[in-house]
Write a protein that holds these residues in place. Structure first.
Motif, PDB file in Angstrom:
ATOM      1  N   LYS A 135       0.812  -1.222   0.000  1.00 32.38           N
ATOM      2  CA  LYS A 135       0.000   0.000   0.000  1.00 32.38           C
ATOM      3  C   LYS A 135       0.845   1.271   0.000  1.00 32.38           C
ATOM      4  O   LYS A 135       0.302   2.373  -0.125  1.00 32.38           O
ATOM      5  CB  LYS A 135      -0.914   0.013   1.231  1.00 32.38           C
ATOM      6  CG  LYS A 135      -2.043  -1.006   1.191  1.00 32.38           C
ATOM      7  CD  LYS A 135      -2.873  -0.939   2.472  1.00 32.38           C
ATOM      8  CE  LYS A 135      -4.029  -1.926   2.434  1.00 32.38           C
ATOM      9  NZ  LYS A 135      -4.842  -1.879   3.687  1.00 32.38           N
ATOM     10  N   GLY A 136       2.149   1.128   0.160  1.00 27.81           N
ATOM     11  CA  GLY A 136       3.013   2.299   0.184  1.00 27.81           C
ATOM     12  C   GLY A 136       3.187   2.916   1.549  1.00 27.81           C
ATOM     13  O   GLY A 136       3.618   4.070   1.664  1.00 27.81           O
ATOM     14  N   TYR A 137       2.874   2.171   2.595  1.00 27.46           N
ATOM     15  CA  TYR A 137       3.032   2.697   3.950  1.00 27.46           C
ATOM     16  C   TYR A 137       4.496   2.697   4.399  1.00 27.46           C
ATOM     17  O   TYR A 137       4.893   3.500   5.243  1.00 27.46           O
ATOM     18  CB  TYR A 137       2.220   1.880   4.955  1.00 27.46           C
ATOM     19  CG  TYR A 137       0.722   1.976   4.811  1.00 27.46           C
ATOM     20  CD1 TYR A 137       0.124   2.925   3.983  1.00 27.46           C
ATOM     21  CD2 TYR A 137      -0.118   1.116   5.510  1.00 27.46           C
ATOM     22  CE1 TYR A 137      -1.255   3.008   3.853  1.00 27.46           C
ATOM     23  CE2 TYR A 137      -1.499   1.194   5.401  1.00 27.46           C
ATOM     24  CZ  TYR A 137      -2.064   2.134   4.566  1.00 27.46           C
ATOM     25  OH  TYR A 137      -3.425   2.206   4.449  1.00 27.46           O
ATOM     26  N   ILE A 138       5.278   1.764   3.874  1.00 32.97           N
ATOM     27  CA  ILE A 138       6.675   1.627   4.277  1.00 32.97           C
ATOM     28  C   ILE A 138       7.559   2.348   3.259  1.00 32.97           C
ATOM     29  O   ILE A 138       7.270   2.361   2.061  1.00 32.97           O
ATOM     30  CB  ILE A 138       7.064   0.140   4.390  1.00 32.97           C
ATOM     31  CG1 ILE A 138       6.172  -0.556   5.435  1.00 32.97           C
ATOM     32  CG2 ILE A 138       8.524  -0.023   4.767  1.00 32.97           C
ATOM     33  CD1 ILE A 138       6.402  -2.052   5.560  1.00 32.97           C
ATOM     34  N   ALA A 139       8.632   2.940   3.730  1.00 35.61           N
ATOM     35  CA  ALA A 139       9.504   3.760   2.886  1.00 35.61           C
ATOM     36  C   ALA A 139       9.919   3.026   1.610  1.00 35.61           C
ATOM     37  O   ALA A 139      10.246   1.836   1.655  1.00 35.61           O
ATOM     38  CB  ALA A 139      10.753   4.159   3.674  1.00 35.61           C
ATOM     39  N   PRO A 140       9.924   3.715   0.474  1.00 38.67           N
ATOM     40  CA  PRO A 140      10.396   3.100  -0.775  1.00 38.67           C
ATOM     41  C   PRO A 140      11.842   2.628  -0.624  1.00 38.67           C
ATOM     42  O   PRO A 140      12.655   3.273   0.031  1.00 38.67           O
ATOM     43  CB  PRO A 140      10.289   4.248  -1.785  1.00 38.67           C
ATOM     44  CG  PRO A 140       9.307   5.204  -1.201  1.00 38.67           C
ATOM     45  CD  PRO A 140       9.479   5.105   0.286  1.00 38.67           C
ATOM     46  N   GLY A 141      12.149   1.498  -1.237  1.00 44.29           N
ATOM     47  CA  GLY A 141      13.504   0.972  -1.153  1.00 44.29           C
ATOM     48  C   GLY A 141      13.880   0.495   0.229  1.00 44.29           C
ATOM     49  O   GLY A 141      15.059   0.491   0.596  1.00 44.29           O
ATOM     50  N   VAL A 142      12.889   0.054   0.998  1.00 38.85           N
ATOM     51  CA  VAL A 142      13.115  -0.319   2.393  1.00 38.85           C
ATOM     52  C   VAL A 142      14.211  -1.366   2.543  1.00 38.85           C
ATOM     53  O   VAL A 142      15.037  -1.286   3.456  1.00 38.85           O
ATOM     54  CB  VAL A 142      11.802  -0.815   3.037  1.00 38.85           C
ATOM     55  CG1 VAL A 142      11.185  -1.961   2.252  1.00 38.85           C
ATOM     56  CG2 VAL A 142      12.026  -1.236   4.485  1.00 38.85           C
ATOM     57  N   ASN A 143      14.247  -2.344   1.644  1.00 37.19           N
ATOM     58  CA  ASN A 143      15.201  -3.438   1.805  1.00 37.19           C
ATOM     59  C   ASN A 143      16.595  -3.116   1.284  1.00 37.19           C
ATOM     60  O   ASN A 143      17.507  -3.937   1.407  1.00 37.19           O
ATOM     61  CB  ASN A 143      14.669  -4.703   1.131  1.00 37.19           C
ATOM     62  CG  ASN A 143      13.559  -5.349   1.943  1.00 37.19           C
ATOM     63  OD1 ASN A 143      13.463  -5.144   3.151  1.00 37.19           O
ATOM     64  ND2 ASN A 143      12.704  -6.124   1.285  1.00 37.19           N
ATOM     65  N   SER A 144      16.765  -1.930   0.707  1.00 39.66           N
ATOM     66  CA  SER A 144      18.102  -1.499   0.281  1.00 39.66           C
ATOM     67  C   SER A 144      18.606  -0.322   1.116  1.00 39.66           C
ATOM     68  O   SER A 144      19.689   0.198   0.866  1.00 39.66           O
ATOM     69  CB  SER A 144      18.084  -1.107  -1.203  1.00 39.66           C
ATOM     70  OG  SER A 144      17.181  -0.036  -1.434  1.00 39.66           O
ATOM     71  N   MET A 145      17.827   0.090   2.114  1.00 37.09           N
ATOM     72  CA  MET A 145      18.203   1.212   2.977  1.00 37.09           C
ATOM     73  C   MET A 145      18.711   0.693   4.318  1.00 37.09           C
ATOM     74  O   MET A 145      18.086  -0.169   4.935  1.00 37.09           O
ATOM     75  CB  MET A 145      16.992   2.132   3.214  1.00 37.09           C
ATOM     76  CG  MET A 145      17.345   3.441   3.930  1.00 37.09           C
ATOM     77  SD  MET A 145      15.877   4.386   4.499  1.00 37.09           S
ATOM     78  CE  MET A 145      14.791   4.277   3.083  1.00 37.09           C
ATOM     79  N   THR A 146      19.836   1.209   4.767  1.00 34.17           N
ATOM     80  CA  THR A 146      20.366   0.789   6.063  1.00 34.17           C
ATOM     81  C   THR A 146      19.548   1.409   7.192  1.00 34.17           C
ATOM     82  O   THR A 146      18.928   2.467   7.016  1.00 34.17           O
ATOM     83  CB  THR A 146      21.828   1.219   6.235  1.00 34.17           C
ATOM     84  OG1 THR A 146      21.892   2.649   6.300  1.00 34.17           O
ATOM     85  CG2 THR A 146      22.690   0.704   5.088  1.00 34.17           C
ATOM     86  N   PRO A 147      19.550   0.793   8.367  1.00 35.73           N
ATOM     87  CA  PRO A 147      18.851   1.406   9.501  1.00 35.73           C
ATOM     88  C   PRO A 147      19.446   2.754   9.884  1.00 35.73           C
ATOM     89  O   PRO A 147      18.723   3.651  10.322  1.00 35.73           O
ATOM     90  CB  PRO A 147      18.999   0.373  10.625  1.00 35.73           C
ATOM     91  CG  PRO A 147      20.036  -0.581  10.176  1.00 35.73           C
ATOM     92  CD  PRO A 147      20.068  -0.542   8.693  1.00 35.73           C
ATOM     93  N   GLU A 148      20.758   2.914   9.690  1.00 35.18           N
ATOM     94  CA  GLU A 148      21.388   4.200   9.983  1.00 35.18           C
ATOM     95  C   GLU A 148      20.863   5.292   9.052  1.00 35.18           C
ATOM     96  O   GLU A 148      20.605   6.424   9.479  1.00 35.18           O
ATOM     97  CB  GLU A 148      22.910   4.089   9.846  1.00 35.18           C
ATOM     98  CG  GLU A 148      23.562   3.155  10.841  1.00 35.18           C
ATOM     99  CD  GLU A 148      23.617   1.714  10.360  1.00 35.18           C
ATOM    100  OE1 GLU A 148      24.291   0.911  11.022  1.00 35.18           O
ATOM    101  OE2 GLU A 148      22.988   1.386   9.329  1.00 35.18           O
ATOM    102  N   ALA A 149      20.701   4.936   7.774  1.00 37.53           N
ATOM    103  CA  ALA A 149      20.190   5.910   6.804  1.00 37.53           C
ATOM    104  C   ALA A 149      18.748   6.284   7.121  1.00 37.53           C
ATOM    105  O   ALA A 149      18.353   7.454   7.005  1.00 37.53           O
ATOM    106  CB  ALA A 149      20.297   5.344   5.390  1.00 37.53           C
ATOM    107  N   ALA A 150      17.950   5.303   7.526  1.00 42.31           N
ATOM    108  CA  ALA A 150      16.555   5.577   7.877  1.00 42.31           C
ATOM    109  C   ALA A 150      16.475   6.508   9.084  1.00 42.31           C
ATOM    110  O   ALA A 150      15.664   7.443   9.116  1.00 42.31           O
ATOM    111  CB  ALA A 150      15.824   4.269   8.164  1.00 42.31           C
ATOM    112  N   LEU A 151      17.322   6.260  10.069  1.00 39.53           N
ATOM    113  CA  LEU A 151      17.348   7.114  11.255  1.00 39.53           C
ATOM    114  C   LEU A 151      17.733   8.540  10.876  1.00 39.53           C
ATOM    115  O   LEU A 151      17.115   9.514  11.328  1.00 39.53           O
ATOM    116  CB  LEU A 151      18.327   6.542  12.276  1.00 39.53           C
ATOM    117  CG  LEU A 151      18.424   7.265  13.619  1.00 39.53           C
ATOM    118  CD1 LEU A 151      17.135   7.110  14.407  1.00 39.53           C
ATOM    119  CD2 LEU A 151      19.605   6.729  14.432  1.00 39.53           C
TER     120      LEU A 151
END
Length: 454
Positions: free
Chosen positions: A271-287
């Motif tokens: 549905k697009g609730y989770i950030a695009p490219g979630v599985n290629s983004m590090t947790p540090e980058a998300a933070l």
């Protein structure tokens, strides 16, 4: 605790645990079969007129400073005792601890990690001492809430987690929940969700407004499992979650509640609730993105609170996953952290136990709370003033799960091979590459093999 350090530690623990399970470890000195807490006569004699306690830890930052300050207070109260710390970074700690425990001069006190991530293999190898004799002496079996005590126990053969003897005495804790951008929630005219339905409605409102509802970086794979915790806390029962962690074979990953939880994550992503490219983004980058204003909600653990509060001040707040039914107590995944252990080979077991008691008393819990951290002790009205609003919210949330008995263990405590099966499979389910039924069946098959190997 820094997120990067935690990620490195998880990776190192998985590799170390596999090595221990396959190869086993022999104790360099001391009796590896002495697991009942007994100390051989004469072995606690001071060397050179002064006792030296060798202590290993992988803590860093503010927690390490507080631990060392508390140890200094112990030495002041015991002038004949010197506490010698060996500090290793999270990445190298498990492997170096293994070598130290198998050496001719093993440490006396070490921190471990709960479940099969580290403690289980060390106990099974006979390297850690059961602490029940000292638990009765110092009241450790009453100091901590019952919901926390289960995470402190292992059978003395190292085969069953969650029951048996007390092996580790905790001093700090963590809990997983939802951080949110206060300004964005206000701009979207969204209140703090009171139910799971409210949360999903908030995610949809944020999406329609062009916002990223859930900022998540899952390249490291374990953050996706943390998101799964936040959903399964509502949809699965206590018996099911505890059953997976503590080895109840009548409970399986393929249970309908776990399937429903995994399906909801896949739906949220679709549905697009989770950030695009979630599985290629590090947790540090998300933070970092969340700190800069991207995303409405950030699902993660309390170890990120200091960084978030320092960068966002009062524009960040925290809540636990709200219940399905309004008014019910929230349930949350968390742990009582890394426990202090006495090693089997220590020549100063009584002194080590006295040190552990001092390091885990309520006074230290109050020191942690004063800097915005949490501990396994229910402080109630004895808590100090919190250093920030965010720290106060996390502290209140943590105290609520202790008081209500709604603390749930990390599901990855259940087996040592999260990197090989659990994490990547959950990542694949979230991405829609594997159905929840297929993925959870694979995870259950791996769990069964591990339980059969014990």
């Amino acid at each position: 605790m820094a997120l990067t350090a935690r990620a490195r530690y998880r990776s190192a623990l998985r590799g170390f645990t596999a090595a221990v399970v396959i190869a086993g470890i022999s104790v360099g000195c001391g009796d590896s079969n002495n697991r009942d807490g007994a100390v051989q006569p004469g072995l606690d004699a001071a060397e050179g007129g002064r006792y030296v306690l060798e202590v290993w830890t992988s803590e860093n930052g503010t927690r390490l400073q507080l631990v060392q300050q508390r140890a200094d207070q112990f030495s002041i109260a015991h002038p004949d005792v010197k506490v010698n710390f060996t500090i290793r970074d999270f990445g190298s700690y498990p492997a170096q601890l293994k070598l130290a425990l198998a050496s001719d001069r093993p440490p006396d006190v070490v921190i471990g990690n709960l479940g099969w991530s580290l403690d289980g293999p060390l106990i099974k190898a006979g390297l850690l001492r059961a602490l029940d004799p000292w638990a009765a002496r110092y009241g450790w079996d009453k100091r901590f809430p019952e919901v926390a005590q289960r995470q402190m126990r292992f059978t003395t053969d190292g085969k069953q987690f969650g029951r048996g003897a007390i092996f580790g005495i905790p001093y700090a804790a963590d809990v997983i929940g939802w951080f949110y951008n206060v300004g964005k929630l206000k701009a979207l005219n969204i209140g703090v969700p009171a139910t799971l339905g409210d949360l999903e409605a908030a995610l949809e409102t944020a999406r329609r407004a062009g916002e990223v509802p859930i900022m998540l970086g899952n390249k490291a794979q374990w953050p996706g499992l943390h998101l799964f915790y936040l959903v399964s806390n509502d949809l699965a029962s206590d018996r099911e979650i505890n059953g997976i962690v503590f080895g109840d074979r009548s409970v399986q990953w393929t249970a309908a509640s776990f399937v429903a939880s995994a399906r909801k994550l896949a739906q949220w992503n679709a549905k697009g609730y989770i950030a695009p490219g979630v599985n290629s983004m590090t947790p540090e980058a998300a933070l970092a993105k969340f700190v800069r204003g991207a995303g409405v909600f950030l699902p993660t653990g309390s170890w990120n609170a200091a960084e978030l509060s320092g960068a966002m001040e009062d524009n960040v707040a925290f809540f636990l996953t709200p219940p399905v039914r309004k008014g019910d107590p929230s349930r949350a995944t968390g742990s009582v952290g890394y426990g202090w252990h006495t090693t089997t080979a220590s020549r100063h077991a009584d002194l080590a136990a006295e040190f552990i008691d001092f390091m885990t008393q309520e006074a230290f819990a109050i020191q942690l709370a004063a800097v915005g951290d949490i501990s396994p002790i229910d402080l109630g009205d004895r808590a100090p003033r919190m250093p920030s609003r965010l720290a106060g919210e996390i502290f209140a949330a943590w105290q609520s799960v202790l008081a209500n008995g709604t603390l749930l263990p990390y599901l990855d405590f259940s087996a040592p091979n999260g990197a090989e099966v659990l994490y990547p499979t959950m990542q694949s389910i979230i991405a829609g590459h594997e159905t929840p039924e297929q993925g959870l069946a694979l995870i259950e098959e791996s769990r069964k093999k591990f339980l059969d190997s014990l």
